[in-house]
Design an enzyme around this catalytic site. Structure first.
Site, PDB file in Angstrom:
ATOM      1  N   ALA A   1     108.507 -49.306  -0.404  1.00 22.10           N
ATOM      2  CA  ALA A   1     108.322 -49.755  -1.796  1.00 22.10           C
ATOM      3  C   ALA A   1     107.716 -51.150  -1.892  1.00 22.10           C
ATOM      4  CB  ALA A   1     109.675 -49.733  -2.507  1.00 22.10           C
TER       5      ALA A   1
ATOM      6  N   GLY B   1     101.432 -51.132  -1.875  1.00 22.33           N
ATOM      7  CA  GLY B   1     100.606 -49.944  -2.057  1.00 22.33           C
ATOM      8  C   GLY B   1     101.195 -48.874  -2.972  1.00 22.33           C
TER       9      GLY B   1
ATOM     10  N   ARG C   1     110.136 -55.547   4.285  1.00 17.46           N
ATOM     11  CA  ARG C   1     109.802 -56.917   3.835  1.00 17.46           C
ATOM     12  C   ARG C   1     110.545 -57.252   2.539  1.00 17.46           C
ATOM     13  NH1 ARG C   1     103.449 -56.450   3.997  1.00 17.46           N
ATOM     14  NH2 ARG C   1     104.028 -54.308   3.526  1.00 17.46           N
TER      15      ARG C   1
ATOM     16  N   ASP D   1     114.659 -50.307   7.615  1.00 15.86           N
ATOM     17  CA  ASP D   1     113.599 -49.766   8.465  1.00 15.86           C
ATOM     18  C   ASP D   1     113.914 -48.278   8.631  1.00 15.86           C
ATOM     19  OD1 ASP D   1     111.992 -48.917  10.579  1.00 15.86           O
ATOM     20  OD2 ASP D   1     112.103 -50.849  11.597  1.00 15.86           O
TER      21      ASP D   1
ATOM     22  N   ASN E   1     107.873 -42.173   1.021  1.00 16.40           N
ATOM     23  CA  ASN E   1     106.518 -42.720   1.037  1.00 16.40           C
ATOM     24  C   ASN E   1     106.244 -43.606   2.252  1.00 16.40           C
ATOM     25  OD1 ASN E   1     103.986 -44.000  -0.303  1.00 16.40           O
ATOM     26  ND2 ASN E   1     105.383 -45.744   0.006  1.00 16.40           N
TER      27      ASN E   1
ATOM     28  N   TYR F   1      98.151 -39.571  13.952  1.00 14.04           N
ATOM     29  CA  TYR F   1      98.419 -39.774  12.521  1.00 14.04           C
ATOM     30  C   TYR F   1      98.333 -38.427  11.794  1.00 14.04           C
ATOM     31  CZ  TYR F   1      98.154 -41.217   7.671  1.00 14.04           C
ATOM     32  OH  TYR F   1      98.402 -41.341   6.322  1.00 14.04           O
TER      33      TYR F   1
ATOM     34  N   LYS G   1     101.220 -36.214   9.678  1.00 13.85           N
ATOM     35  CA  LYS G   1     101.103 -35.742   8.295  1.00 13.85           C
ATOM     36  C   LYS G   1     101.110 -34.210   8.217  1.00 13.85           C
ATOM     37  CE  LYS G   1     101.271 -39.643   6.086  1.00 13.85           C
ATOM     38  NZ  LYS G   1     102.362 -39.937   5.155  1.00 13.85           N
TER      39      LYS G   1
ATOM     40  N   PRO H   1      97.324 -37.523  -0.801  1.00 18.04           N
ATOM     41  CA  PRO H   1      96.145 -38.274  -1.246  1.00 18.04           C
ATOM     42  C   PRO H   1      95.023 -38.290  -0.210  1.00 18.04           C
ATOM     43  CG  PRO H   1      98.171 -39.640  -1.268  1.00 18.04           C
ATOM     44  CD  PRO H   1      98.437 -38.420  -0.453  1.00 18.04           C
TER      45      PRO H   1
ATOM     46  N   VAL I   1      93.000 -44.000  -0.642  1.00 17.26           N
ATOM     47  CA  VAL I   1      93.602 -44.874  -1.652  1.00 17.26           C
ATOM     48  C   VAL I   1      93.459 -46.308  -1.138  1.00 17.26           C
ATOM     49  CG1 VAL I   1      95.652 -45.329  -3.044  1.00 17.26           C
ATOM     50  CG2 VAL I   1      95.370 -43.083  -1.960  1.00 17.26           C
TER      51      VAL I   1
HETATM   52  P1  NDP Z   1     100.713 -49.693   2.637  1.00 14.10           P
HETATM   53  O1  NDP Z   1     100.494 -50.223   4.014  1.00 14.10           O
HETATM   54  O2  NDP Z   1     100.143 -50.422   1.487  1.00 14.10           O
HETATM   55  O3  NDP Z   1     102.264 -49.476   2.372  1.00 14.10           O
HETATM   56  C1  NDP Z   1     103.086 -48.886   3.341  1.00 14.10           C
HETATM   57  C2  NDP Z   1     104.537 -49.071   2.951  1.00 14.10           C
HETATM   58  O4  NDP Z   1     105.351 -48.430   3.933  1.00 14.10           O
HETATM   59  C3  NDP Z   1     104.932 -50.524   2.889  1.00 14.10           C
HETATM   60  O5  NDP Z   1     105.767 -50.733   1.781  1.00 14.10           O
HETATM   61  C4  NDP Z   1     105.738 -50.715   4.173  1.00 14.10           C
HETATM   62  O6  NDP Z   1     106.758 -51.690   3.937  1.00 14.10           O
HETATM   63  C5  NDP Z   1     106.356 -49.333   4.341  1.00 14.10           C
HETATM   64  N1  NDP Z   1     106.777 -49.076   5.695  1.00 14.10           N
HETATM   65  C6  NDP Z   1     106.013 -48.980   6.811  1.00 14.10           C
HETATM   66  N2  NDP Z   1     106.787 -48.803   7.893  1.00 14.10           N
HETATM   67  C7  NDP Z   1     108.071 -48.788   7.445  1.00 14.10           C
HETATM   68  C8  NDP Z   1     109.324 -48.648   8.075  1.00 14.10           C
HETATM   69  N3  NDP Z   1     109.427 -48.495   9.405  1.00 14.10           N
HETATM   70  N4  NDP Z   1     110.444 -48.675   7.320  1.00 14.10           N
HETATM   71  C9  NDP Z   1     110.364 -48.837   5.981  1.00 14.10           C
HETATM   72  N5  NDP Z   1     109.209 -48.971   5.321  1.00 14.10           N
HETATM   73  C10 NDP Z   1     108.074 -48.954   6.052  1.00 14.10           C
HETATM   74  O7  NDP Z   1     100.130 -48.200   2.672  1.00 14.10           O
HETATM   75  P2  NDP Z   1     100.054 -47.048   1.571  1.00 14.10           P
HETATM   76  O8  NDP Z   1     100.690 -47.450   0.316  1.00 14.10           O
HETATM   77  O9  NDP Z   1      98.655 -46.595   1.540  1.00 14.10           O
HETATM   78  O10 NDP Z   1     100.900 -45.922   2.311  1.00 14.10           O
HETATM   79  C11 NDP Z   1     101.990 -45.257   1.714  1.00 14.10           C
HETATM   80  C12 NDP Z   1     102.008 -43.814   2.188  1.00 14.10           C
HETATM   81  O11 NDP Z   1     100.833 -43.163   1.730  1.00 14.10           O
HETATM   82  C13 NDP Z   1     102.028 -43.651   3.696  1.00 14.10           C
HETATM   83  O12 NDP Z   1     102.926 -42.596   4.025  1.00 14.10           O
HETATM   84  C14 NDP Z   1     100.598 -43.235   4.026  1.00 14.10           C
HETATM   85  O13 NDP Z   1     100.524 -42.477   5.198  1.00 14.10           O
HETATM   86  C15 NDP Z   1     100.252 -42.429   2.788  1.00 14.10           C
HETATM   87  N6  NDP Z   1      98.843 -42.234   2.520  1.00 14.10           N
HETATM   88  C16 NDP Z   1      98.017 -43.311   2.299  1.00 14.10           C
HETATM   89  C17 NDP Z   1      96.682 -43.088   2.021  1.00 14.10           C
HETATM   90  C18 NDP Z   1      95.709 -44.207   1.820  1.00 14.10           C
HETATM   91  O14 NDP Z   1      94.479 -43.944   1.857  1.00 14.10           O
HETATM   92  N7  NDP Z   1      96.141 -45.435   1.610  1.00 14.10           N
HETATM   93  C19 NDP Z   1      96.147 -41.718   1.903  1.00 14.10           C
HETATM   94  C20 NDP Z   1      97.107 -40.691   2.146  1.00 14.10           C
HETATM   95  C21 NDP Z   1      98.410 -40.940   2.419  1.00 14.10           C
HETATM   96  P3  NDP Z   1     107.286 -52.775   4.975  1.00 14.10           P
HETATM   97  O15 NDP Z   1     106.156 -53.138   5.883  1.00 14.10           O
HETATM   98  O16 NDP Z   1     107.743 -53.900   4.082  1.00 14.10           O
HETATM   99  O17 NDP Z   1     108.430 -52.102   5.654  1.00 14.10           O
HETATM  100  C1  8X3 Z   2      95.445 -41.844   4.982  1.00 15.06           C
HETATM  101  C2  8X3 Z   2      94.066 -41.518   4.595  1.00 15.06           C
HETATM  102  O1  8X3 Z   2      91.998 -40.241   5.323  1.00 15.06           O
HETATM  103  O2  8X3 Z   2      92.538 -42.265   6.555  1.00 15.06           O
HETATM  104  O3  8X3 Z   2      96.251 -40.702   5.030  1.00 15.06           O
HETATM  105  O4  8X3 Z   2      93.787 -40.267   6.880  1.00 15.06           O
HETATM  106  S1  8X3 Z   2      93.077 -41.053   5.923  1.00 15.06           S
END
Ligand code: NDP
Ligand code: 8X3
Length: 263
Positions: A14, A17, A39, A63, A90, A156, A160, A186, A189
């Site tokens: 949360a 992103g 964080r 975590d 997420n 990766y 998924k 998605p 993004v």
């Molecule tokens: P961001 O890097 O912006 O956000 C990722 C979030 O995940 C952060 O809040 C981070 O928080 C948290 N996170 C990562 N590792 C951990 C952990 N071990 N424990 C708890 N929280 C964790 O990326 P997105 O918002 O893009 O990604 C969110 C989801 O969307 C992911 O599952 C990603 O695979 C998916 N996704 C993203 C796409 C894109 O193009 N961006 C497309 C398709 C899917 P913190 O570091 O504070 O723990």
């Molecule tokens: C994250 C988007 O297209 O890089 O799921 O795999 S992509």
């Protein structure tokens, strides 16, 4: 329409992103939101914003890879936060685009431990309560990478694909209960995802979003809230959302639109 006013929504990942956008979107429809990530300083800033807008929020430093921490934190939520109605799984990340035979096993662990096992730990802790209360909704954030491969996507994509399998498996296992299960998948993004994937290389990350109108995190949050607010009989099981300029995981259009009828 299912009302979310005063309902409890738990969002993992949360602090940035898509997850952060989900927190804001749920708070804006009156849900009480539990925002979890590692964080804490980012979660606290988000919490201040949400409270300033009149929302109710609980920040949890967690975590998802740490099974005991997940069980301890989510298993002992304060009484007034314990009846989670909607879980948004997420938290996730990608690392690198190396060929599998040249990849770094520590980074495979990081992806699989977060995207797959973390999702399992959180789901395992929260879903029994949903079943016993007789309602609930699990919304997983998958990806087009869980439907199609691309070069270097290997681990990766596997993580998924696993999210897709777990979503379908959970849907089967919950048959006969009123608990709903959704995956929202998605395409591109614009978030911190690529900076994380390219290990802090901001210039390389910026290229992913260059000359293409990527989705915004709010576009995905809209779909998440929409799925959660359908009538209780409706389960949106799978949703794929791509930018107009993307046709598949590998096929993106960059630059101005084509104008085929132009003389
Ligand atoms: P961001 O890097 O912006 O956000 C990722 C979030 O995940 C952060 O809040 C981070 O928080 C948290 N996170 C990562 N590792 C951990 C952990 N071990 N424990 C708890 N929280 C964790 O990326 P997105 O918002 O893009 O990604 C969110 C989801 O969307 C992911 O599952 C990603 O695979 C998916 N996704 C993203 C796409 C894109 O193009 N961006 C497309 C398709 C899917 P913190 O570091 O504070 O723990
Ligand atoms: C994250 C988007 O297209 O890089 O799921 O795999 S992509």
């Amino acid at each position: 329409m299912q009302q979310l006013k005063n309902k409890i929504v738990l969002v993992t990942g949360a602090s940035a992103g898509i997850g952060e956008a989900c927190v804001r979107a749920f708070a804006s429809v009156g849900a009480r939101v539990i925002a979890a990530a590692r964080r804490m300083e980012r979660l606290e800033a988000l919490a201040r914003d949400v409270r300033q807008s009149g929302g109710e929020i609980l920040s949890l430093g967690m975590d998802v890879r740490d099974r005991q921490a997940v069980e301890r934190t989510l298993g002992r939520l304060p009484e007034e936060w314990s009846s989670v109605e909607v879980l948004v799984n997420n938290a996730g990340l990608g690392r690198g685009l190396e060929k599998l035979h040249e990849g770094d096993p520590a980074e495979w662990d990081e992806m699989l431990d977060t995207n797959v096992k973390g999702l399992l730990y959180v789901t395992r802790t929260i879903v029994p309560g949903m079943i016993s209360r007789g309602h609930g909704h699990v919304i997983n954030i998958g990806s087009v990478a869980g439907r199609e491969l691309y070069p270097g996507g290997n681990v990766y994509c596997a993580s998924k694909f696993a999210v897709k399998a777990l979503t379908r498996g959970l849907k089967m296992d919950l048959l006969g209960t009123p608990v709903r299960v959704t995956t929202i998948d998605p395409g591109i993004v614009e978030t911190g995802f690529s900076v994380v994937r390219f290990r802090g290389d901001k210039a390389r990350a910026a290229k992913v979003y260059e000359d293409i109108e990527a989705l915004k995190p709010t576009d995905i949050a809209d779909a998440v809230v929409w799925s959660a607010t359908r009538p209780e009989r409706v389960d949106v099981t799978e949703m794929v959302i791509m930018p107009v300029a993307q046709s598949s995981a590998m096929l993106n259009h960059r630059g101005p639109w084509l104008q085929q009828n132009k003389k």
